[in-house]
Design a protein around this motif. Structure first.
Motif, mmCIF file in Angstrom:
data_model
loop_
_atom_site.group_PDB
_atom_site.id
_atom_site.type_symbol
_atom_site.label_atom_id
_atom_site.label_comp_id
_atom_site.label_asym_id
_atom_site.label_seq_id
_atom_site.Cartn_x
_atom_site.Cartn_y
_atom_site.Cartn_z
ATOM 1 N N GLN A 13 0.831 -1.193 0.000
ATOM 2 C CA GLN A 13 0.000 0.000 0.000
ATOM 3 C C GLN A 13 0.872 1.252 0.000
ATOM 4 N N PRO A 14 0.351 2.353 -0.509
ATOM 5 C CA PRO A 14 1.107 3.612 -0.449
ATOM 6 C C PRO A 14 1.536 3.914 0.982
ATOM 7 N N GLY A 15 2.787 4.360 1.100
ATOM 8 C CA GLY A 15 3.354 4.622 2.415
ATOM 9 C C GLY A 15 4.061 3.439 3.029
ATOM 10 N N GLY A 16 3.908 2.286 2.435
ATOM 11 C CA GLY A 16 4.514 1.074 2.956
ATOM 12 C C GLY A 16 5.961 0.906 2.541
ATOM 13 N N SER A 17 6.519 -0.238 2.912
ATOM 14 C CA SER A 17 7.926 -0.526 2.643
ATOM 15 C C SER A 17 8.085 -1.902 2.009
ATOM 16 N N LEU A 18 9.130 -2.039 1.233
ATOM 17 C CA LEU A 18 9.537 -3.315 0.653
ATOM 18 C C LEU A 18 11.044 -3.360 0.604
ATOM 19 N N SER A 19 11.563 -4.582 0.668
ATOM 20 C CA SER A 19 13.004 -4.769 0.526
ATOM 21 C C SER A 19 13.273 -5.710 -0.634
ATOM 22 N N LEU A 20 14.211 -5.346 -1.477
ATOM 23 C CA LEU A 20 14.646 -6.189 -2.582
ATOM 24 C C LEU A 20 16.057 -6.675 -2.320
ATOM 25 N N LYS A 64 15.361 9.789 -3.531
ATOM 26 C CA LYS A 64 16.243 10.268 -2.472
ATOM 27 C C LYS A 64 15.471 10.488 -1.185
ATOM 28 N N GLY A 65 16.043 10.008 -0.097
ATOM 29 C CA GLY A 65 15.406 10.153 1.204
ATOM 30 C C GLY A 65 14.396 9.064 1.517
ATOM 31 N N ARG A 66 14.033 8.258 0.521
ATOM 32 C CA ARG A 66 13.060 7.181 0.737
ATOM 33 C C ARG A 66 13.664 5.801 0.546
ATOM 34 N N PHE A 67 14.579 5.681 -0.392
ATOM 35 C CA PHE A 67 15.202 4.396 -0.710
ATOM 36 C C PHE A 67 16.648 4.395 -0.220
ATOM 37 N N ALA A 68 17.133 3.203 0.094
ATOM 38 C CA ALA A 68 18.529 3.045 0.480
ATOM 39 C C ALA A 68 19.064 1.755 -0.120
ATOM 40 N N THR A 69 20.255 1.844 -0.702
ATOM 41 C CA THR A 69 20.855 0.658 -1.292
ATOM 42 C C THR A 69 22.183 0.352 -0.604
ATOM 43 N N SER A 70 22.553 -0.897 -0.634
ATOM 44 C CA SER A 70 23.839 -1.309 -0.095
ATOM 45 C C SER A 70 24.319 -2.519 -0.870
ATOM 46 N N ARG A 71 25.596 -2.813 -0.679
ATOM 47 C CA ARG A 71 26.189 -3.929 -1.405
ATOM 48 C C ARG A 71 27.073 -4.730 -0.463
ATOM 49 N N ASP A 72 26.944 -6.036 -0.515
ATOM 50 C CA ASP A 72 27.788 -6.941 0.253
ATOM 51 C C ASP A 72 28.847 -7.477 -0.699
ATOM 52 N N THR A 73 30.080 -6.983 -0.540
ATOM 53 C CA THR A 73 31.137 -7.355 -1.475
ATOM 54 C C THR A 73 31.682 -8.757 -1.232
ATOM 55 N N ILE A 74 31.403 -9.318 -0.062
ATOM 56 C CA ILE A 74 31.888 -10.671 0.225
ATOM 57 C C ILE A 74 30.986 -11.706 -0.424
ATOM 58 N N ASN A 76 28.626 -10.943 -2.688
ATOM 59 C CA ASN A 76 28.164 -10.473 -4.002
ATOM 60 C C ASN A 76 26.651 -10.318 -4.044
ATOM 61 N N ARG A 77 26.157 -9.545 -3.083
ATOM 62 C CA ARG A 77 24.737 -9.270 -3.027
ATOM 63 C C ARG A 77 24.496 -7.765 -2.988
ATOM 64 N N ALA A 78 23.323 -7.383 -3.444
ATOM 65 C CA ALA A 78 22.899 -5.985 -3.363
ATOM 66 C C ALA A 78 21.508 -5.954 -2.747
ATOM 67 N N TYR A 79 21.236 -4.846 -2.073
ATOM 68 C CA TYR A 79 19.953 -4.703 -1.389
ATOM 69 C C TYR A 79 19.353 -3.333 -1.698
ATOM 70 N N LEU A 80 18.039 -3.297 -1.722
ATOM 71 C CA LEU A 80 17.340 -2.027 -1.914
ATOM 72 C C LEU A 80 16.199 -1.977 -0.903
#
Length: 123
Positions: A13-20, A64-74, A76-80
């Motif tokens: 729903q609008p205002g909610g969150s998801l992780s990829l 910007k300000g709503r999403f955050a990404t990161s990467r696990d270099t060990i 080899n994963r990425a997250y959003l």
């Protein structure tokens, strides 16, 4: 070659969150950059967020300000992490990686894409 597998899409729903999440696998490779793109119906694929070669992170202005990404270099994963989702965030989200792969004894740099995961923001 490199295979990318995304997971975590769905309906929210609008205002909610998801992780990829995105997991890279393959033979001998080295990931140089990793990020996320999205494509809404009738629109071109666009950058969402990306961990660049130098470790800096680029975000589209729209997230910007709503999403955050990161990467696990060990591993080899990425997250959003997507917060405060809006209907206009509805799209197929693709994981992307720029990777050096050893092919025939030669290192070559290629662009790789996942199959995409649907994110739908709707009440």
């Amino acid at each position: 070659q490199v295979q990318l597998a995304e997971s975590g899409g769905g309906l929210v729903q609008p205002g909610g969150s998801l992780s990829l999440s995105c997991a890279a696998s393959g033979s001998i490779f080295e990931i140089k950059a990793m990020g996320w793109y999205r494509q809404a119906p009738g629109k071109q694929r666009e950058l969402v967020a990306r961990v660049n070669r130098d470790g800096t992170i680029t975000y589209a202005d729209a997230v910007k300000g709503r999403f955050a990404t990161s990467r696990d270099t060990i591993w080899n994963r990425a997250y959003l992490q997507m917060n405060s989702l809006k209907p206009e965030d509805t799209a197929v989200y693709y994981c992307n990686a720029v990777a050096r792969v050893l092919l025939g004894g030669v290192w070559k740099e290629n662009d790789y894409w996942g199959q995409g995961t649907q994110v739908t923001v709707s009440s």
